[in-house]
Design a protein around this motif. Structure first.
Motif, PDB file in Angstrom:
ATOM      1  N   MET A   1      -0.786 -11.066  -4.760  1.00 36.15           N
ATOM      2  CA  MET A   1      -1.795 -10.638  -5.703  1.00 36.15           C
ATOM      3  C   MET A   1      -1.330  -9.334  -6.321  1.00 36.15           C
ATOM      4  O   MET A   1      -0.917  -8.420  -5.620  1.00 36.15           O
ATOM      5  CB  MET A   1      -3.109 -10.466  -4.967  1.00 36.15           C
ATOM      6  N   SER A   2      -1.442  -9.226  -7.592  1.00 33.45           N
ATOM      7  CA  SER A   2      -0.927  -8.055  -8.285  1.00 33.45           C
ATOM      8  C   SER A   2      -1.860  -7.672  -9.412  1.00 33.45           C
ATOM      9  O   SER A   2      -2.505  -8.510 -10.020  1.00 33.45           O
ATOM     10  CB  SER A   2       0.466  -8.384  -8.803  1.00 33.45           C
ATOM     11  N   ASN A   3      -1.928  -6.392  -9.675  1.00 36.08           N
ATOM     12  CA  ASN A   3      -2.722  -5.885 -10.783  1.00 36.08           C
ATOM     13  C   ASN A   3      -1.850  -4.885 -11.512  1.00 36.08           C
ATOM     14  O   ASN A   3      -1.533  -3.825 -10.985  1.00 36.08           O
ATOM     15  CB  ASN A   3      -4.003  -5.233 -10.270  1.00 36.08           C
ATOM     16  N   SER A   4      -1.479  -5.180 -12.719  1.00 35.53           N
ATOM     17  CA  SER A   4      -0.532  -4.338 -13.431  1.00 35.53           C
ATOM     18  C   SER A   4      -1.109  -2.979 -13.808  1.00 35.53           C
ATOM     19  O   SER A   4      -0.368  -2.058 -14.098  1.00 35.53           O
ATOM     20  CB  SER A   4      -0.040  -5.066 -14.689  1.00 35.53           C
ATOM     21  N   SER A   5      -2.436  -2.816 -13.813  1.00 35.22           N
ATOM     22  CA  SER A   5      -3.019  -1.526 -14.168  1.00 35.22           C
ATOM     23  C   SER A   5      -3.015  -0.540 -13.015  1.00 35.22           C
ATOM     24  O   SER A   5      -3.255   0.638 -13.199  1.00 35.22           O
ATOM     25  CB  SER A   5      -4.459  -1.712 -14.667  1.00 35.22           C
ATOM     26  N   VAL A   6      -2.725  -1.014 -11.814  1.00 34.04           N
ATOM     27  CA  VAL A   6      -2.670  -0.143 -10.653  1.00 34.04           C
ATOM     28  C   VAL A   6      -1.246   0.353 -10.493  1.00 34.04           C
ATOM     29  O   VAL A   6      -0.307  -0.437 -10.526  1.00 34.04           O
ATOM     30  CB  VAL A   6      -3.127  -0.896  -9.379  1.00 34.04           C
ATOM     31  N   PRO A   7      -1.067   1.680 -10.344  1.00 34.13           N
ATOM     32  CA  PRO A   7       0.298   2.184 -10.202  1.00 34.13           C
ATOM     33  C   PRO A   7       0.978   1.631  -8.954  1.00 34.13           C
ATOM     34  O   PRO A   7       0.315   1.279  -7.983  1.00 34.13           O
ATOM     35  CB  PRO A   7       0.111   3.700 -10.096  1.00 34.13           C
ATOM     36  N   GLY A   8       2.298   1.581  -8.977  1.00 32.56           N
ATOM     37  CA  GLY A   8       3.054   1.040  -7.859  1.00 32.56           C
ATOM     38  C   GLY A   8       2.860   1.826  -6.580  1.00 32.56           C
ATOM     39  O   GLY A   8       2.856   1.281  -5.502  1.00 32.56           O
ATOM     40  N   SER A   9       2.708   3.116  -6.677  1.00 35.22           N
ATOM     41  CA  SER A   9       2.523   3.947  -5.495  1.00 35.22           C
ATOM     42  C   SER A   9       1.192   4.670  -5.607  1.00 35.22           C
ATOM     43  O   SER A   9       0.954   5.400  -6.553  1.00 35.22           O
ATOM     44  CB  SER A   9       3.663   4.954  -5.376  1.00 35.22           C
ATOM     45  N   TYR A  10       0.337   4.455  -4.650  1.00 36.88           N
ATOM     46  CA  TYR A  10      -0.986   5.048  -4.706  1.00 36.88           C
ATOM     47  C   TYR A  10      -0.977   6.551  -4.482  1.00 36.88           C
ATOM     48  O   TYR A  10      -1.794   7.259  -5.000  1.00 36.88           O
ATOM     49  CB  TYR A  10      -1.886   4.427  -3.631  1.00 36.88           C
ATOM     50  N   SER A  88      -2.222   5.299  11.121  1.00 36.06           N
ATOM     51  CA  SER A  88      -2.162   3.943  11.678  1.00 36.06           C
ATOM     52  C   SER A  88      -1.952   2.887  10.594  1.00 36.06           C
ATOM     53  O   SER A  88      -1.513   1.782  10.888  1.00 36.06           O
ATOM     54  CB  SER A  88      -3.436   3.634  12.466  1.00 36.06           C
ATOM     55  N   GLY A  89      -2.242   3.222   9.358  1.00 34.02           N
ATOM     56  CA  GLY A  89      -1.980   2.293   8.261  1.00 34.02           C
ATOM     57  C   GLY A  89      -0.505   1.961   8.147  1.00 34.02           C
ATOM     58  O   GLY A  89      -0.130   0.841   7.800  1.00 34.02           O
ATOM     59  N   GLU A  90       0.331   2.931   8.454  1.00 34.27           N
ATOM     60  CA  GLU A  90       1.782   2.694   8.452  1.00 34.27           C
ATOM     61  C   GLU A  90       2.160   1.677   9.525  1.00 34.27           C
ATOM     62  O   GLU A  90       2.985   0.792   9.299  1.00 34.27           O
ATOM     63  CB  GLU A  90       2.514   4.020   8.688  1.00 34.27           C
ATOM     64  N   ALA A  91       1.562   1.804  10.697  1.00 36.09           N
ATOM     65  CA  ALA A  91       1.841   0.854  11.775  1.00 36.09           C
ATOM     66  C   ALA A  91       1.370  -0.550  11.405  1.00 36.09           C
ATOM     67  O   ALA A  91       2.067  -1.530  11.674  1.00 36.09           O
ATOM     68  CB  ALA A  91       1.171   1.317  13.068  1.00 36.09           C
ATOM     69  N   VAL A  92       0.209  -0.647  10.787  1.00 35.69           N
ATOM     70  CA  VAL A  92      -0.302  -1.958  10.370  1.00 35.69           C
ATOM     71  C   VAL A  92       0.643  -2.578   9.360  1.00 35.69           C
ATOM     72  O   VAL A  92       0.971  -3.773   9.455  1.00 35.69           O
ATOM     73  CB  VAL A  92      -1.733  -1.821   9.788  1.00 35.69           C
ATOM     74  N   ALA A  93       1.091  -1.791   8.393  1.00 37.71           N
ATOM     75  CA  ALA A  93       1.989  -2.319   7.369  1.00 37.71           C
ATOM     76  C   ALA A  93       3.316  -2.788   7.969  1.00 37.71           C
ATOM     77  O   ALA A  93       3.907  -3.758   7.501  1.00 37.71           O
ATOM     78  CB  ALA A  93       2.238  -1.267   6.301  1.00 37.71           C
ATOM     79  N   ARG A  94       3.776  -2.113   9.021  1.00 35.38           N
ATOM     80  CA  ARG A  94       5.048  -2.494   9.639  1.00 35.38           C
ATOM     81  C   ARG A  94       4.913  -3.676  10.589  1.00 35.38           C
ATOM     82  O   ARG A  94       5.835  -4.463  10.738  1.00 35.38           O
ATOM     83  CB  ARG A  94       5.640  -1.318  10.394  1.00 35.38           C
ATOM     84  N   THR A  96       2.565  -6.172  10.541  1.00 31.01           N
ATOM     85  CA  THR A  96       2.108  -7.433   9.952  1.00 31.01           C
ATOM     86  C   THR A  96       3.231  -8.066   9.138  1.00 31.01           C
ATOM     87  O   THR A  96       4.133  -7.379   8.675  1.00 31.01           O
ATOM     88  CB  THR A  96       0.882  -7.207   9.043  1.00 31.01           C
ATOM     89  N   PRO A  97       3.162  -9.367   8.961  1.00 32.11           N
ATOM     90  CA  PRO A  97       4.160 -10.032   8.108  1.00 32.11           C
ATOM     91  C   PRO A  97       4.138  -9.459   6.693  1.00 32.11           C
ATOM     92  O   PRO A  97       3.135  -8.883   6.256  1.00 32.11           O
ATOM     93  CB  PRO A  97       3.712 -11.495   8.117  1.00 32.11           C
ATOM     94  N   ASP A  98       5.227  -9.648   5.981  1.00 34.79           N
ATOM     95  CA  ASP A  98       5.421  -9.015   4.670  1.00 34.79           C
ATOM     96  C   ASP A  98       4.277  -9.218   3.693  1.00 34.79           C
ATOM     97  O   ASP A  98       3.881  -8.300   3.013  1.00 34.79           O
ATOM     98  CB  ASP A  98       6.721  -9.511   4.032  1.00 34.79           C
ATOM     99  N   GLY A  99       3.733 -10.383   3.600  1.00 33.64           N
ATOM    100  CA  GLY A  99       2.706 -10.655   2.604  1.00 33.64           C
ATOM    101  C   GLY A  99       1.301 -10.216   2.980  1.00 33.64           C
ATOM    102  O   GLY A  99       0.394 -10.280   2.166  1.00 33.64           O
ATOM    103  N   PRO A 102      -0.709  -5.297   1.343  1.00 32.85           N
ATOM    104  CA  PRO A 102      -0.277  -5.107  -0.045  1.00 32.85           C
ATOM    105  C   PRO A 102       0.689  -3.928  -0.184  1.00 32.85           C
ATOM    106  O   PRO A 102       0.713  -3.030   0.652  1.00 32.85           O
ATOM    107  CB  PRO A 102      -1.576  -4.816  -0.794  1.00 32.85           C
ATOM    108  N   ASP A 103       1.453  -3.936  -1.247  1.00 32.91           N
ATOM    109  CA  ASP A 103       2.345  -2.804  -1.520  1.00 32.91           C
ATOM    110  C   ASP A 103       1.506  -1.536  -1.668  1.00 32.91           C
ATOM    111  O   ASP A 103       0.482  -1.525  -2.337  1.00 32.91           O
ATOM    112  CB  ASP A 103       3.129  -3.034  -2.815  1.00 32.91           C
ATOM    113  N   GLY A 104       1.950  -0.492  -1.042  1.00 37.30           N
ATOM    114  CA  GLY A 104       1.225   0.769  -1.125  1.00 37.30           C
ATOM    115  C   GLY A 104       0.041   0.869  -0.193  1.00 37.30           C
ATOM    116  O   GLY A 104      -0.710   1.836  -0.242  1.00 37.30           O
ATOM    117  N   TYR A 105      -0.132  -0.112   0.683  1.00 39.98           N
ATOM    118  CA  TYR A 105      -1.287  -0.118   1.583  1.00 39.98           C
ATOM    119  C   TYR A 105      -1.339   1.127   2.460  1.00 39.98           C
ATOM    120  O   TYR A 105      -2.363   1.783   2.557  1.00 39.98           O
ATOM    121  CB  TYR A 105      -1.273  -1.364   2.473  1.00 39.98           C
TER     122      TYR A 105
END
Length: 133
Positions: A1-10, A88-94, A96-99, A102-105
């Motif tokens: 899922m992607s939204n082009s109006s949201v910057p790549g890095s939050y 802990s968000g970093e740990a969750v992102a690492r 969980t499987p890649d998909g 979301p990017d920048g989570y």
């Protein structure tokens, strides 16, 4: 899922969460909010006899080690606790499987966690000061 109006890095650059340019600035924001809560707690408890601390841990620490050291201990506990939660968000992102994350989570989770906690503690500080009026 992607939204082009949201910057790549939050959390970096001029995006939606620009305050989170780095972890240090987020810790400062959190500390300022919690410091307002701590100062208001000490001030109100010192000036009013009919007001009591409603948080069990803070009340216990104040009783056991004194007003200022007890409140300072809660500042340390709160800042460390929020920092652990935010990171802990970093740990969750690492973990969980890649998909799944979301990017920048992890960046967005970190910024929202720090800033939400800082806003809550700031609100509590203002609320405590209202007991003086």
């Amino acid at each position: 899922m992607s939204n082009s109006s949201v910057p790549g890095s939050y959390a970096f650059g001029g995006g939606r969460f620009a305050v989170g340019a780095n972890r240090y600035s987020l810790l400062v924001v959190l500390f300022v909010g919690k410091a307002l809560d701590a100062v208001s707690t000490v001030t109100v408890l010192s000036l009013r006899e009919d007001v009591y601390e409603s948080v069990w841990l803070t009340r216990t620490l104040i009783h056991e080690i004194g007003m200022v050291p007890g409140v300072l201990a809660t500042v340390v506990l709160a800042v460390v606790g929020v920092a652990l939660l935010a990171e802990s968000g970093e740990a969750v992102a690492r973990l969980t499987p890649d998909g799944w994350a979301p990017d920048g989570y992890s960046d967005a989770f970190r910024v929202v966690t720090y800033c939400s906690a800082a806003a809550w503690y700031g609100f509590l500080g203002v609320h405590n000061f209202m007991f003086l009026f």
